[in-house]
Design an enzyme around this catalytic site. Sequence first.
Site, short mmCIF file in Angstrom:
data_model
loop_
_atom_site.label_atom_id
_atom_site.label_comp_id
_atom_site.label_asym_id
_atom_site.label_seq_id
_atom_site.Cartn_x
_atom_site.Cartn_y
_atom_site.Cartn_z
CD1 TRP A 149 -3.00 -46.80 -22.66
CD2 TRP A 149 -2.38 -47.47 -20.62
NE1 TRP A 149 -2.02 -47.77 -22.81
CE2 TRP A 149 -1.63 -48.19 -21.58
CE3 TRP A 149 -2.17 -47.72 -19.27
CZ2 TRP A 149 -0.67 -49.14 -21.22
CZ3 TRP A 149 -1.22 -48.66 -18.90
CH2 TRP A 149 -0.49 -49.37 -19.88
N PRO A 174 -8.04 -38.25 -25.66
CG PRO A 174 -9.75 -38.72 -24.12
CD PRO A 174 -9.45 -37.91 -25.36
CB SER A 225 3.43 -47.10 -28.02
OG SER A 225 2.74 -46.91 -29.25
CD GLU A 246 6.03 -35.79 -23.04
OE1 GLU A 246 6.16 -36.36 -21.94
OE2 GLU A 246 5.27 -34.82 -23.22
CG LEU A 247 7.83 -41.48 -28.79
CD1 LEU A 247 8.48 -41.87 -30.11
CD2 LEU A 247 6.32 -41.41 -28.93
CB CYS A 280 7.40 -43.27 -20.57
SG CYS A 280 7.31 -41.59 -19.92
#
Length: 512
Positions: A149, A174, A225, A246-247, A280
Amino acid sequence: MAIFERIENGGERRHYQVKSPVTLEPIGSFDAGTAADVRGAVERARKAQASWAGLGFEQRAEYLWRIVDVIVERQDELVDCVIAETGKPRNEAVSMEVMAPCMQISYYAKRASKFLKTIKRRPTGMMRFSKKIELHFQPLGVVGLITPWNGPIALAANPLAQALMAGNAVVHKPSEVTPLSAVLFEELTKAAGLPEHLYQVVQGDGETGAALIDAGVDKVSFTGSVATGRKVGEACGRNLIPVTLELGGKDAMIVCEDADLDRAADGAVRGSCFNTGHYCCGTERIYVPESVYDPFVDKVVALTKELKQDPDGDSDVGAVFWDQQMDIIESHMSDATERGARVLVGGRRNPDLKGYFYEPTVIVDVNHDMDIMKDETFGPIVAIQKVKDEAEAMALANDSKLGLSGNVWTQDLEKGAELGTQMQTGSVSVNDIAVTYGVAEAPFGGVKASGVGQVNGELGIRGYCHIHPVIVDTSSSSKGMGGYPYTIEAAKGMQGFVKRIFGNRFLRKLLV
């Protein structure tokens, strides 16, 4: 008050209402896609992908250039939708959700043919005299795209452009927090003439995302996450499909004793507060040697006090996009102050605004016993820890379970680059906030618990392909060394060959 919440409407489908984080008023609703919905989308995508894969790179690129044209033409509509969902300042909505996608899509439209051109070469060793290799970059098929988001357009457009230029179709789930902008983006691709069903958005919740992974896709690209990423990785492993994760991050900033403090202070505030801290690779931990600590903190405090918040988008720092993120921010701040940290600026929800606005905050006297220095906060918090020297700063920077990015500030650029190599992260910036994701040529990804795999650039787009080797024998005879019938004499001949070639260091290096 929840930003999105399930509403019982008497139907069989899971129905959600979405509210603005600025006004807390409803702005839309959606039905969560079922497993059957997702399977149907994947089946349609697979049919569309078959003909799309047959197009040349120039033909595919033309569709992407048209998408850029439509984004430019309808950018006000896109920006207004993103602001309604997220409460971003207008400047950030334009730069992150319009300009960045235009740059990303254009990059791959222009360069995919070079990155994915068939590679022809001879093998090493003795086989070079009888074989040639062709490496073909074949599309995987249907890519499942699951996005977060905090960058609802930017973090969808970038992987979409790569997947499409590689010849794939995409089914996109999404975030349920920002579902409306994804639907608008899908509409823009249709307006650009993208073939039907090549890119489809299926709105939904966690169940919808899980169904997408199990729907027969050929790869999953996930951004989100750490906790959800573990689940995604496990599901992809069970289904034996490739995945990039991709965290989260807990990026450290090291301010060296020789840093330009004005520049570093500006970087600290921007790195911590950009996108309301919701990115991130945002700066979440700042380590400053005691010799420059006080003047650095003074400069950060002065800059932070100047930041404004406004419900109409004329802000430096916008709303917190999601009520659950607000809970985390407040929990981390509460834990820190209870353990002795001091708040110099902010430290609370903005009492003058109705929505989810958290004041830009500077907090000091922090340490690694506090949640705010260990776990991802994802908020507009400038957290500064005093250290003895740069060596202690590096040790603390690497003392994290996460390792996405980081930044170093010094006027000695060679020293900055060397310190950057010592940081246990996926990437590092020197004298700038984390910019790796925005530099298309640079592979982006994390180490430790910050992710699996890398995206972007030549490496990233090739990740949407199967690299298919074709080995061609160019000799005039089918009888080669080691062929049938086996004989003792032939085996002895091979042993002699091994001794002559590999027993001689000069010949070994020459031929290998």
